[in-house]
Design a protein around this motif. Structure first.
Motif, short mmCIF file in Angstrom:
data_model
loop_
_atom_site.label_atom_id
_atom_site.label_comp_id
_atom_site.label_asym_id
_atom_site.label_seq_id
_atom_site.Cartn_x
_atom_site.Cartn_y
_atom_site.Cartn_z
N ALA A 1 36.96 45.01 -31.59
CA ALA A 1 37.48 45.24 -32.93
C ALA A 1 38.78 46.04 -32.87
O ALA A 1 39.75 45.74 -33.58
CB ALA A 1 36.44 45.95 -33.78
N GLY B 1 41.70 43.96 -31.73
CA GLY B 1 42.22 43.14 -32.82
C GLY B 1 43.14 43.92 -33.74
O GLY B 1 44.18 43.41 -34.17
N ILE C 1 47.10 42.97 -34.31
CA ILE C 1 47.63 42.56 -35.61
C ILE C 1 48.70 43.54 -36.09
O ILE C 1 49.71 43.12 -36.67
CB ILE C 1 46.51 42.41 -36.65
CG1 ILE C 1 47.00 41.57 -37.84
CG2 ILE C 1 46.00 43.75 -37.14
CD1 ILE C 1 47.36 40.16 -37.49
N ARG D 1 39.18 33.73 -41.19
CA ARG D 1 38.59 34.37 -40.02
C ARG D 1 38.11 33.37 -38.98
O ARG D 1 37.61 33.76 -37.92
CB ARG D 1 37.42 35.26 -40.45
CG ARG D 1 36.14 34.51 -40.78
CD ARG D 1 35.04 35.45 -41.23
NE ARG D 1 35.32 35.98 -42.55
CZ ARG D 1 34.67 37.01 -43.10
NH1 ARG D 1 33.74 37.61 -42.41
NH2 ARG D 1 34.97 37.42 -44.31
N THR E 1 44.63 39.63 -41.43
CA THR E 1 44.65 41.10 -41.44
C THR E 1 43.48 41.71 -42.20
O THR E 1 42.82 42.64 -41.68
CB THR E 1 45.99 41.60 -42.02
OG1 THR E 1 47.05 41.19 -41.15
CG2 THR E 1 46.00 43.12 -42.13
N THR F 1 40.52 40.58 -42.69
CA THR F 1 39.31 40.35 -41.89
C THR F 1 39.23 41.32 -40.72
O THR F 1 38.18 41.92 -40.47
CB THR F 1 39.29 38.89 -41.38
OG1 THR F 1 39.07 38.02 -42.47
CG2 THR F 1 38.21 38.70 -40.34
N ILE F 2 40.31 41.47 -40.00
CA ILE F 2 40.30 42.32 -38.80
C ILE F 2 40.07 43.78 -39.16
O ILE F 2 39.27 44.48 -38.51
CB ILE F 2 41.62 42.14 -38.02
CG1 ILE F 2 41.63 40.77 -37.34
CG2 ILE F 2 41.81 43.25 -36.99
CD1 ILE F 2 42.89 40.47 -36.57
N ASN G 1 36.49 44.41 -40.55
CA ASN G 1 35.51 44.39 -39.47
C ASN G 1 35.59 45.67 -38.65
O ASN G 1 34.55 46.24 -38.25
CB ASN G 1 35.75 43.18 -38.57
CG ASN G 1 34.86 43.18 -37.35
OD1 ASN G 1 33.64 43.01 -37.45
ND2 ASN G 1 35.44 43.39 -36.18
N ILE H 1 44.51 39.55 -31.06
CA ILE H 1 44.04 39.12 -32.38
C ILE H 1 42.77 38.31 -32.25
O ILE H 1 41.82 38.45 -33.04
CB ILE H 1 45.14 38.33 -33.11
CG1 ILE H 1 46.34 39.24 -33.42
CG2 ILE H 1 44.60 37.70 -34.39
CD1 ILE H 1 47.53 38.52 -34.00
N GLY I 1 39.77 40.45 -32.09
CA GLY I 1 39.36 40.90 -33.41
C GLY I 1 38.64 39.83 -34.19
O GLY I 1 37.66 40.11 -34.90
N VAL I 2 39.10 38.58 -34.07
CA VAL I 2 38.43 37.47 -34.76
C VAL I 2 37.02 37.27 -34.20
O VAL I 2 36.06 37.07 -34.96
CB VAL I 2 39.27 36.18 -34.61
CG1 VAL I 2 38.48 34.97 -35.11
CG2 VAL I 2 40.59 36.31 -35.36
N ALA J 1 34.83 39.93 -35.56
CA ALA J 1 34.57 39.70 -36.99
C ALA J 1 33.54 38.60 -37.20
O ALA J 1 32.67 38.70 -38.08
CB ALA J 1 35.87 39.36 -37.71
#
Length: 952
Positions: free
Chosen positions: A460, A463, A467, A522, A560, A562-563, A566, A620, A623-624, A627
């Motif tokens: 997380a 990510g 971003i 996402r 953004t 979403t990241i 999360n 990124i 992070g996805v 999420a």
């Protein structure tokens, strides 16, 4: 006999739809009447423009038809005056139809309608020939107000499906027509394409027809209205309830419908605006950190130690201390308030003190925003508001730089002398903090119990780092990615103006998409599309490369929310420390790829922007992945669609309104900044080219102030027609993502070639010219060991003759083999040109020695502007095929570390000898300005040989 009524005698009844028809007929009569009269009386004159006339251009533009000639101008003004009465009545009737007690939207739309009517009168009766500036101000204001009027009327439409359908069609056609309109205007203005203005004129007339046609649809709505005139004393009052929009009612369960079906409250709107401004300040302070840090390695020519200041972003680690976390989250307004130190930094004269103040402001800002997100993690609506404010703050920051030619007016390198708005920024910040303090106890949306997140927090956090780096490095300035795909003349891609507004629009579209459709944003499909966009941007040029940039822009803004949402599910101290530390590593990485010759380990990543972009997308992707692990069942993926809570729906609508306002502001800036391209040299009657070379040291002066305005003054006062700028590529985080050439070109009235773009790994070379640049090619000269050497080979049209201009920056003294190979490459390049040529360069040689004899040789055909000047090392001016008439050296003052060298050349006359002339023997048009003699001005004076040299 008129009907009777108990309240009085009815003396007249006017059907409401007559008002709409009267407005339509009088408006069309004004435009079409002027067109008919103009074509009948002055056809060839009104189709003539600055480049072409009949028969190449054969249809007149709106402005030429209604504003240039009598009597068509009078025909237009008379009917527009007649139209004003029905227009005001149309706005009034629309307000009566749409008004309701629990909404302010109808009042706002009515106000916009009145404003549009007044501004229409402004550009109608003040034509461009009367006062160009005020005509443009009224015209831009009218066009800007068209968007809220169109959207507002559509939102407030009565339940008439046919009318709603026509409004949507006409509004879509209107705004869709703007795209080809701008395209063909650029084809005419920039590329001078024959016939392009005629096509532009058709689209311009289409806008007129569509604009009036949109208001004609009110005929369908006003058929239920009658205007009754009674012979009574007094005024009847009533409250008309707005009829619900059938289309929105039918779609009331959709996110968009819920947003725009909410009650408007001004105090809540101000809360949202205050939060957005706090987001703007965050990005302003963060983006200024790189600039003030860069000052120190710039002067040390290597690592200075002050680079450690970039670690001021890791302040969220304090949230890992439980005893502090509650105190921090509970006192957010205090943290916001203390970050103002970053804005006050401009008051400090010492560069070290300014860096310290900015670092503290960044520390407090990063801590405040992370705490705000963390404190709202169990409240989806509040979390969405904070993320929206932060991302819209980035858009506002980018628009501010767009308006101020890539400088942020509240940066600490700005002040009142170089275009800064520091005091205004601080005042608005104080008001925003006060509003945030006042609203700190308010809450919107329902709370949800926290759940233990799945997976490691490092994913997380990675990510978050990826971003933030992507947003900062690519989107903090609207021209950055445009310059990535720039590849010289002729223009085959976007330009910073007006297409910077497209980047800003893509940012807004991406954010809205991420808020309304989080499930799509996402997903891995969206990630794949974003990755393809990143690859296209990295590997391609021109329009295709820019389409990749727009794709990546939409994706990064969409993902953004979403990241960040999360990341707040994990321990905030650990997660956001990882995020900002990763961001710092990426910042160094993307500087190392060009600064490899001056930093430890630099050669390992030399010229690998592709590695930077790949790393960014992989981060990124982390992070996805995190999420998606924590997304849960589809029912739980509605956290950014608070449908059940009217307050949350209303809250979202405010941020959408702010987004729309910012887009209008962006479009207005693009219009106002669009260049005129009517440039002329200073001494055209003498057919003189005054050319200069200047190493501008990244537009930061000796005292850490932005130096564009002082540079512009010196270039203007020395009357340079052509100037080469070196060390001019500022499109990186560490340099503020700036572009000095935009300001200089617009203020001086010059064509500009930025040179090799930011993804070409050079320190930059640029060319400004009063003469049209017919063609330009960018070169990266051989550099096996040291830094890359950029060069521009441009062909300009000077007084009807094609002249080649070369701008070149060679390698450093420490790399003799690099400089040897570069001298051979450039010598062959100059020798390949059969045209008269000028070299504006930074060569790092002694006159008459070594590589000098490669540059000045039979192979290159070039001559030294003054072989007797043995006091040079860096800057040189060479030439061939022109008569050299003068040479001067002007001291730099405190702007940079290198002087400005200037040469004067006469076009159309052969090369001459080295015999010197006295100034009295030189025609006035060939002389250098008197201003810099003796002590000069502002520490700029003729030096070395104390006065200019003139040659016979």
């Amino acid at each position: 006999m008129p009907p009777k009524h108990r309240d009085g005698d009815v003396v007249a009844v006017i059907p409401g739809h007559w008002i709409a028809w009267a407005h339509t007929l009088s408006a069309y009569a004004a435009f079409l009447g002027a067109l008919i009269v103009g074509v009948w009386l002055h056809y060839t004159k009104i189709v003539q423009n600055e480049h072409y006339g009949y028969p190449v251009e054969w249809f007149p533009s709106v402005s030429a038809t209604i504003g240039d000639k009598y009597p068509e101008r009078s025909v237009f003004q008379i009917f527009i005056a007649i139209c004003s009465g029905p227009r005001f009545m149309l706005v009034f009737l629309w307000y009566c139809m749409s008004n309701r007690k629990d909404s302010s939207l109808s009042k706002f739309v009515a106000g916009v309608g009145v404003f549009r009517t007044l501004t229409c009168g402004g550009w109608t009766y003040i034509t461009s020939t009367d006062d160009h500036d005020w005509h443009d101000i009224f015209m831009i204001s009218y066009l800007v107000a068209t968007l809220p009027w169109t959207i507002g009327c559509t939102m407030l439409s009565p339940p008439n499906p046919e009318a709603i359908k026509y409004r949507k069609y006409l509004a879509s056609a209107f705004f869709g027509t703007l795209v080809p309109l701008v395209y063909f205007f650029i084809q005419h203005k920039v590329h001078r394409v024959p016939g392009a203005y005629t096509i532009y004129a058709f689209f311009e007339w289409s806008l007129v027809l569509l604009d009036v046609g949109f208001d004609t649809v009110t005929v369908m709505d006003f058929s239920s209205f009658e205007i009754v005139v009674k012979d009574v004393k007094g005024l009847a009052r009533g409250d008309n309830q707005r009829v619900a929009d059938a289309v929105l009612e039918k779609e009331k369960n959709r996110a968009v419908g819920q947003v725009f079906n909410a009650r408007f409250v001004w105090s809540e709107m101000l809360d949202a605006a205050a939060d957005v401004y706090l987001g703007f300040v965050f990005w302003s302070v963060l983006t200024s950190l790189g600039v003030v840090v860069w000052y120190f390695p710039l002067w040390h020519m290597g690592i200075s130690g002050y680079e450690v200041a970039i670690l001021s972003t890791v302040s969220p680690l304090l949230l890992g201390i439980r005893q502090l976390r509650g105190l921090i989250v509970g006192n957010l307004p205090v943290l916001y308030a203390t970050s103002v130190v970053g804005l006050f930094a401009y008051l400090l004269q010492s560069p070290e003190s300014r860096l310290g103040a900015v670092s503290f402001g960044v520390w407090q800002s990063c801590l405040a925003w992370t705490a705000a997100w963390s404190g709202a993690r169990n409240n989806p609506a509040k979390l969405e508001a904070k993320i929206s404010a932060w991302t819209i703050g980035l858009i506002a920051s980018s628009i501010a730089k767009f308006a101020f030619q890539t400088n942020n007016p509240v940066w600490p390198i700005m002040n009142e002398n170089n275009g800064g708005w520091n005091k205004t920024g601080i005042l608005v910040f104080i008001l925003a903090v006060a509003k945030a303090w006042q609203g700190s106890s308010s809450d919107s949306g329902s709370r949800q119990p926290s759940e233990k997140p799945k997976g490691p927090s490092i994913l997380a956090g990675s990510g978050v780092g990826g971003i933030i780096f992507g947003l900062h490095s690519l989107l903090s300035d609207s021209s950055t990615m445009i310059l990535w795909v720039w590849d010289g003349y002729p223009i085959r891609g976007p330009m910073a103006v007006p297409h910077g507004a497209w980047t800003i629009a893509a940012m807004a579209v991406g954010l809205a998409f991420g808020l309304f459709y989080p499930n799509l944003a996402r997903g891995w499909t969206a990630f794949g599309i974003g990755s393809i966009g990143a690859a296209i941007l990295t590997l391609s040029h021109h329009w295709f490369g820019y389409y990749g940039a727009l794709t990546l822009t939409v994706y990064m803004m969409a993902v953004t929310p979403t990241i960040i949402s999360n990341a707040v599910k994990f321990a905030p101290g650990r997660t956001f420390f990882v995020g900002f530390f990763t961001y710092n590593i990426m910042v160094l990485f993307h500087v190392w790829v060009v600064a490899y010759a001056f930093v430890p380990g630099g050669p390992l990543v030399r010229e690998h922007t592709d590695w930077v972009m790949t790393s960014m997308m992989l981060l990124i992707g982390c992070g996805v992945f995190s999420a998606l692990q924590n997304g849960g069942a589809p029912a739980k993926q509605e956290s950014f669609r608070p449908a059940a809570n009217p307050a949350a729906r209303r809250q979202r609508s405010y941020y959408i309104y702010i987004l729309l306002f910012l887009q209008l502001l962006s479009a207005s800036v693009a219009y106002l900044r669009f260049p005129s391209y009517n440039y002329e040299p200073y001494h055209k009657d003498d057919k003189v080219i005054t050319a200069g070379i200047w190493t501008i040291h990244f537009s930061i002066d000796n005292d850490m102030w932005s130096s564009e305005r002082r540079m512009e003054s010196l270039i203007r006062e020395t009357e340079l027609d052509v100037v080469g700028l070196l060390e001019s590529d500022l499109q990186r985080i560490i340099m503020g993502n700036r572009d000095t050439t935009q300001y200089l070109a617009e203020e001086l009235g010059m064509w500009v070639d930025y040179g090799p773009g930011p993804n070409k790994h050079t320190w930059g070379a640029a060319l400004l010219s009063k003469f049209p640049i017919v063609n330009s090619t960018h070169h990266l000269l051989p550099s096996p060991v040291g830094e890359l050497a950029p060069a521009i080979h441009a062909t300009i049209d000077a007084y009807g003759e094609l002249i080649d201009v070369f701008v070149f920056h060679s390698g450093q003294e420490e790399d003799p083999e690099d400089r040897r190979q570069q001298s051979e490459y450039l010598s062959k390049l100059m020798g390949s040109s059969p045209r008269p040529s000028i070299l504006l360069s930074y060569l790092v040689i002694d006159p008459g020695k070594g590589n000098y004899n490669t540059y000045v040789s039979d192979q290159s055909g070039m001559l030294d502007i003054d072989p007797s000047d043995d006091d040079r090392w860096c800057e040189y001016i060479l030439y061939k095929g022109l008569r050299r008439s003068g040479y001067a050296r002007v001291s730099r003052g405190s702007i940079t570390d290198t002087e400005l060298q200037i040469g004067k050349f006469v076009v159309g006359e052969p090369e001459n000898g080295n015999r010197l002339l006295s100034e009295e023997e030189v025609p006035a048009g060939l002389r250098f300005p008197e201003l810099f003699k003796g002590k000069g001005v502002r520490d700029h004076r003729y030096h070395v040989f104390d006065e200019p040299k003139y040659f016979l």
